[in-house]
Motif scaffolding. Sequence first.
Motif: not given
Length: 361
Positions: A1-22
């Motif tokens: 869900m987080v990755a799907d949301l990030a993909a749409r936000q990046v496609a709109r030109g937003d800078r998206v930063v995800v903090a998570c376990l490596p």
Amino acid sequence: MVADLAARQVARGDRVVVACLPDTRLAAAAAQAGAEVRVWNARRSPGPALLKEAADLRRIVDSVRPDVVHLHSSKAGLAGRLALRGALPTVFQPHAWSFEAVTGLLAVASVRWERAGARWAHRLVCVSDGERRQGEAAGVHASYMIVRNGVDIGHFDSTAAPSRETARARLGIDASTPLVVCVARLCRQKGQDVLLAAWPSVTDRIPGARLVLVGDGPDRAALAARAPSSVSFAGDVADPRDWYMAADLVTLSSRWEAGMALAPLEAMACSRPVVVTDVPGAREFLPPHHAADCLVPRDDPTALGGKMTHLLANRASGCALGTQAHEYTLGHHSVDQVAERMYAVYGEAVKVWADGARPGG
């Protein structure tokens, strides 16, 4: 869900930063979606390292200087709200309340925290009205907004996915085998023990039926020890689409859910009928009039077995339900719709923060 949301936000030109376990599936998926991934070594559950985790997250936020912080899940909601305390526009999305998964004193403490922590979320997102009602009943007074879960329609849409026959050939499933699939983590929450208790009533009526549990988790060994030969364990898979497409029926016997389960939505997008337990959020993702055919009470193997048997024995009815579910999911549960609605949430959070209003007011 987080990755799907990030993909749409990046496609709109937003800078998206995800903090998570490596080195996790989320880290890989977020990076593939075009998001920046920052390492945040946070454990799944609260513990002695919580304050350090909160401090580490604050350092990440300070280095990024975001316009909005979106906290996903109870643990991130705990650490993130402690770290920020309303200093930036903050959206918290529990994906299941922390107090639903525990009992006794820990449940009491979790409720108290959620009540207190609400003041540090400018908007609190629930994925169903049922999840919101749970929060309100527990005394969590917050500025709620509902954004129902969505799935990647382009990926799970049955008109674009491999056919049932192709999927079965890939998975080694005979074309004539009546097949039920459950896609979920193997744990008490998901209720696979109830599913196994129900399964003999299905095979008594439909000899040759097969059940496949897709996923892994702490209960795998205990479940495998009691499973009959007609039950298989597929383990953790990166993409369950072939299993949905191969199935005649997809089931989820959860005792509680994260507001609205994703697996049934993915199965419905694949035109598969579902049988799920009547937990908060379940009635909200089903098409109108599907409750009678698709919902069963929690911890009721007799009812669960009866519904599965009926749909396996009546393939035409199951196919009709699957077709209706597919159309409903396309119209109401696309992740693209989720992304658009989330921008409205962010806008509200920024406005409240800029106005200096109390977040949870």
